[in-house]
Scaffold this active site. Structure first.
Site, PDB file in Angstrom:
ATOM      1  N   ASP A 184      15.147  -0.829   0.694  1.00  0.00           N
ATOM      2  CA  ASP A 184      15.914  -1.036   1.922  1.00  0.00           C
ATOM      3  C   ASP A 184      16.976  -2.113   1.657  1.00  0.00           C
ATOM      4  OD1 ASP A 184      16.486  -0.711   4.648  1.00  0.00           O
ATOM      5  OD2 ASP A 184      15.132  -2.311   5.222  1.00  0.00           O
ATOM      6  N   ASP A 187       4.473   2.997   6.803  1.00  0.00           N
ATOM      7  CA  ASP A 187       3.719   2.707   8.022  1.00  0.00           C
ATOM      8  C   ASP A 187       4.566   2.095   9.113  1.00  0.00           C
ATOM      9  OD1 ASP A 187       3.942   0.143   6.540  1.00  0.00           O
ATOM     10  OD2 ASP A 187       2.731  -0.619   8.198  1.00  0.00           O
ATOM     11  N   LYS A 201       0.816  -1.201   0.000  1.00  0.00           N
ATOM     12  CA  LYS A 201       0.000   0.000   0.000  1.00  0.00           C
ATOM     13  C   LYS A 201       0.856   1.259   0.000  1.00  0.00           C
ATOM     14  CE  LYS A 201      -2.735  -2.664   3.220  1.00  0.00           C
ATOM     15  NZ  LYS A 201      -2.933  -2.828   4.673  1.00  0.00           N
ATOM     16  N   GLY A 202       2.097   1.096   0.526  1.00  0.00           N
ATOM     17  CA  GLY A 202       2.922   2.261   0.846  1.00  0.00           C
ATOM     18  C   GLY A 202       3.196   3.211  -0.301  1.00  0.00           C
ATOM     19  N   ASP A 239       7.989   2.905  -2.196  1.00  0.00           N
ATOM     20  CA  ASP A 239       8.104   3.866  -1.092  1.00  0.00           C
ATOM     21  C   ASP A 239       9.537   3.901  -0.562  1.00  0.00           C
ATOM     22  OD1 ASP A 239       7.909   1.282  -0.027  1.00  0.00           O
ATOM     23  OD2 ASP A 239       6.354   1.771   1.428  1.00  0.00           O
TER      24      ASP A 239
HETATM   25  P1  IMP Z   1      13.316  -4.397   1.255  1.00  0.00           P
HETATM   26  O1  IMP Z   1      12.890  -5.662   0.577  1.00  0.00           O
HETATM   27  O2  IMP Z   1      14.168  -4.668   2.469  1.00  0.00           O
HETATM   28  O3  IMP Z   1      13.991  -3.398   0.338  1.00  0.00           O
HETATM   29  O4  IMP Z   1      12.017  -3.814   1.937  1.00  0.00           O
HETATM   30  C1  IMP Z   1      11.238  -2.855   1.441  1.00  0.00           C
HETATM   31  C2  IMP Z   1       9.934  -2.805   2.212  1.00  0.00           C
HETATM   32  O5  IMP Z   1      10.104  -2.864   3.642  1.00  0.00           O
HETATM   33  C3  IMP Z   1       9.279  -1.486   1.927  1.00  0.00           C
HETATM   34  O6  IMP Z   1       8.445  -1.541   0.780  1.00  0.00           O
HETATM   35  C4  IMP Z   1       8.524  -1.199   3.222  1.00  0.00           C
HETATM   36  O7  IMP Z   1       7.215  -1.766   3.170  1.00  0.00           O
HETATM   37  C5  IMP Z   1       9.314  -1.898   4.308  1.00  0.00           C
HETATM   38  N1  IMP Z   1      10.202  -0.942   5.030  1.00  0.00           N
HETATM   39  C6  IMP Z   1      11.552  -0.946   5.030  1.00  0.00           C
HETATM   40  N2  IMP Z   1      12.051   0.041   5.794  1.00  0.00           N
HETATM   41  C7  IMP Z   1      10.980   0.722   6.290  1.00  0.00           C
HETATM   42  C8  IMP Z   1      10.851   1.888   7.153  1.00  0.00           C
HETATM   43  O8  IMP Z   1      11.832   2.532   7.606  1.00  0.00           O
HETATM   44  N3  IMP Z   1       9.581   2.279   7.425  1.00  0.00           N
HETATM   45  C9  IMP Z   1       8.480   1.629   6.950  1.00  0.00           C
HETATM   46  N4  IMP Z   1       8.557   0.555   6.136  1.00  0.00           N
HETATM   47  C10 IMP Z   1       9.798   0.090   5.816  1.00  0.00           C
HETATM   48 MG    MG Z   2       5.171  -1.723   5.085  1.00  0.00          MG
END
Ligand code: IMP
Ligand code: MG
Length: 177
Positions: free
Chosen positions: A102, A158, A44-45, A99
């Site tokens: 990470d 969120d 949703k973000g 959004d």
């Molecule tokens: P990745 O697969 O680790 O790159 O994760 C990305 C997802 O983790 C994003 O789409 C967010 O939903 C969630 N996420 C990672 N860091 C944060 C944060 O600091 N705040 C909120 N959601 C986060």
């Molecule tokens: Mg999230």
């Protein structure tokens, strides 16, 4: 306006976010000039970012959405598509709108999945980029802000499904995140 409980400090104000999104929309309009662009947001973000970005882009855009869910006990990167796109993307210029990137695991999974559907091109545009936590390299074509290694909320992001509607990006208080 006073910040809600749980917020430690504002990282980027509503004005800074809006100005930066307009800048990036300008870069996108320039890069894809003369073409149509399909923006794909991950629910949703990324929805909040997508709507603001789309309004500021000056070339014709289409939008579509997908949702992912995690499996394997929430281990990072163990994701699958929970709601797929409505339309095909074959021969289209596609920009995946996130959004936050990470670890990069989600973005890499989505890039690989979408690339398998023969788009004309595929790129990533993210509101936030936290490169210090990257586990896998993903090519981020457009980013609004690089952020430090702290949990953030607002502008679609969120904490336990709350805070998405904040107009600014804020760091969560360590006790809460
Ligand atoms: P990745 O697969 O680790 O790159 O994760 C990305 C997802 O983790 C994003 O789409 C967010 O939903 C969630 N996420 C990672 N860091 C944060 C944060 O600091 N705040 C909120 N959601 C986060
Ligand atoms: Mg999230």
């Amino acid at each position: 306006m006073t910040a809600p409980a749980g917020i430690e400090r504002v990282l980027f104000s509503e004005e800074q976010v809006a100005a930066r999104i307009r800048e990036v929309a300008g870069e996108i309009s320039q890069k894809y000039r003369g073409r149509d662009l399909k923006l794909i947001a991950v629910l949703k973000g990324a929805v909040f970012f997508l709507t603001e970005l789309a309004r500021a882009i000056e070339i014709p855009v289409k939008i579509d959405f997908l949702a992912i869910s995690s499996f394997g006990g929430g281990a990072p990167g163990m994701v699958r598509i929970a709601k797929d796109l409505v339309d095909p993307i074959q021969d289209e210029d596609v920009l995946l709108v996130e959004d936050i990137v990470d670890t990069g695991l989600t973005a890499r999974f989505l890039l690989q999945t979408l690339a398998g559907r023969a788009p004309r091109s595929i790129g990533i545009c993210t509101l936030l980029d936290r490169t210090v936590r990257r586990i896998v390299q993903v090519p981020v074509d457009f980013r609004c802000f690089e952020i430090p290694d702290r949990f953030v909320v607002g502008c679609g992001l969120d904490y336990k499904q709350l805070y998405r509607n904040l107009g600014y990006i804020a760091v969560m208080h360590p006790d809460k995140s």
